[in-house]
Scaffold this active site. Sequence first.
Site, short mmCIF file in Angstrom:
data_model
loop_
_atom_site.label_atom_id
_atom_site.label_comp_id
_atom_site.label_asym_id
_atom_site.label_seq_id
_atom_site.Cartn_x
_atom_site.Cartn_y
_atom_site.Cartn_z
N ILE A 180 0.81 -1.22 0.00
CA ILE A 180 0.00 0.00 0.00
C ILE A 180 0.84 1.27 0.00
O ILE A 180 0.30 2.37 -0.09
CB ILE A 180 -0.98 0.03 1.20
CG1 ILE A 180 -0.21 -0.11 2.53
CG2 ILE A 180 -2.03 -1.05 1.06
CD1 ILE A 180 -1.11 0.00 3.76
N GLY B 281 8.37 4.11 0.02
CA GLY B 281 9.08 5.37 0.12
C GLY B 281 10.54 5.18 0.44
O GLY B 281 11.06 4.04 0.44
N ALA B 282 11.21 6.29 0.73
CA ALA B 282 12.65 6.25 0.99
C ALA B 282 12.97 5.45 2.25
O ALA B 282 14.10 4.96 2.39
CB ALA B 282 13.18 7.68 1.11
N TYR B 283 12.01 5.31 3.17
CA TYR B 283 12.32 4.68 4.46
C TYR B 283 11.66 3.32 4.62
O TYR B 283 11.66 2.77 5.71
CB TYR B 283 11.91 5.63 5.59
CG TYR B 283 12.75 6.88 5.58
CD1 TYR B 283 13.99 6.93 6.20
CD2 TYR B 283 12.31 8.01 4.91
CE1 TYR B 283 14.78 8.07 6.16
CE2 TYR B 283 13.08 9.17 4.87
CZ TYR B 283 14.31 9.18 5.50
OH TYR B 283 15.08 10.32 5.45
N GLY B 284 11.12 2.76 3.54
CA GLY B 284 10.58 1.42 3.63
C GLY B 284 9.35 1.20 2.77
O GLY B 284 8.83 2.13 2.14
N VAL C 266 5.38 -0.40 2.76
CA VAL C 266 4.28 -0.67 3.69
C VAL C 266 3.30 -1.64 3.04
O VAL C 266 2.91 -1.47 1.87
CB VAL C 266 3.56 0.63 4.09
CG1 VAL C 266 2.46 0.33 5.11
CG2 VAL C 266 4.55 1.64 4.66
N LYS D 234 5.31 -2.31 8.05
CA LYS D 234 6.34 -1.54 7.36
C LYS D 234 7.64 -2.32 7.37
O LYS D 234 8.18 -2.64 8.42
CB LYS D 234 6.53 -0.17 8.02
CG LYS D 234 7.51 0.72 7.27
CD LYS D 234 7.50 2.13 7.81
CE LYS D 234 8.43 3.03 6.99
NZ LYS D 234 8.40 4.43 7.47
N ASP E 118 8.69 15.46 8.87
CA ASP E 118 8.23 15.07 7.53
C ASP E 118 6.70 15.07 7.46
O ASP E 118 6.09 14.13 6.95
CB ASP E 118 8.78 13.69 7.16
CG ASP E 118 8.66 13.40 5.66
OD1 ASP E 118 8.54 14.37 4.88
OD2 ASP E 118 8.67 12.22 5.27
#
Length: 345
Positions: free
Chosen positions: A17, A20-23, A25, A39, A142
Amino acid sequence: MDAGIQSHPNSEMLAQIGNGAYGTVYRARSASGQIVAVKKVRVNLSADGILLSTLRKVLLLKELTQCEHLNIVKLLDVCTGNRTETDLYLFLVLEHLEQDLSNYIEKCPQSGMGASLVRDIMFQTLMSGVDFLHSKRVIHRDLKPQNILISSSGTVKLADFGLAKTYDFEMLLTSVVVTIWYRAPEVLLNSTYATPVDTWSCGCIMGELFLLRPIFYGTSEVDQLDKIFSILGIPPETSWPEQTTLPWSLFKNYTAADLEGMMPDCSPDGLNLLQNLLMFDPCQRISAAKALAHPYFKEHGYIACYLNCIFTRILRRKRNVHKYFELTKDCNKINSVAHSITLHY
């Protein structure tokens, strides 16, 4: 699904779903049948194992979850997946909400979402959630519509703390924060910053809720500043940060645009709050705590007192109180109920 996600022991992955840059989901079903968000984060390993910075972020999420704030997404579980010599997969199991604010805005009719709904979204999350974080010395860093989730019942929650950081008054913070459209001027100018970067982002989101599009949509740091000044007017040179490589003279001498004409559905109190959230000087920018008490909310029966840390702990046992407050919006009744709960806590 890839091999990394298959190693998660407690959840059945249903669909991706977000990414992004951090994982990445996933929507998933837990062993108990609950729909959750998982995540998957790839983290680097040091010679001693997981980096301390990664552990701090997980501990921060756990600490925030223990407070059970109504407007903060809860961390339900943490576990590890596949591991190599240099990295491993970390799985954060979070409560699942149906959509984010970005999707919500996209689905709105061209006529807009209505002034009362904008006010409710702003109060629930962008103010009460942010105020809670700041009371815990946490800067989200963010805030954007994609990181604000909305349930089918209308509950709004802050999510994605990949860039969140605890702070003290002497620390230096990195400049790589916040998606550019929601980035505060002090960050764009590589100046020092603190909690006001979050309230600036709140102002950008408030403008977007009325316009149904980003209020400032630059393509680079300089262009973003130009977009900001074209609407808010260029600040006086005396307020320009001293330690920045971008000179004040680089920008046109803009005068402020007509915000009332841009957002006819926004009340005079709403415009005043928006202008205070979007102050160029972070020292003059309104705090989340003061914003909660602004007439924009106060004159419509929204009461900030029950969202402080003490009352949040009370709500851990009296979960139906928030619903009651939403239905009544009556100052005297709210204060009476608050006093009663306090006596029985």
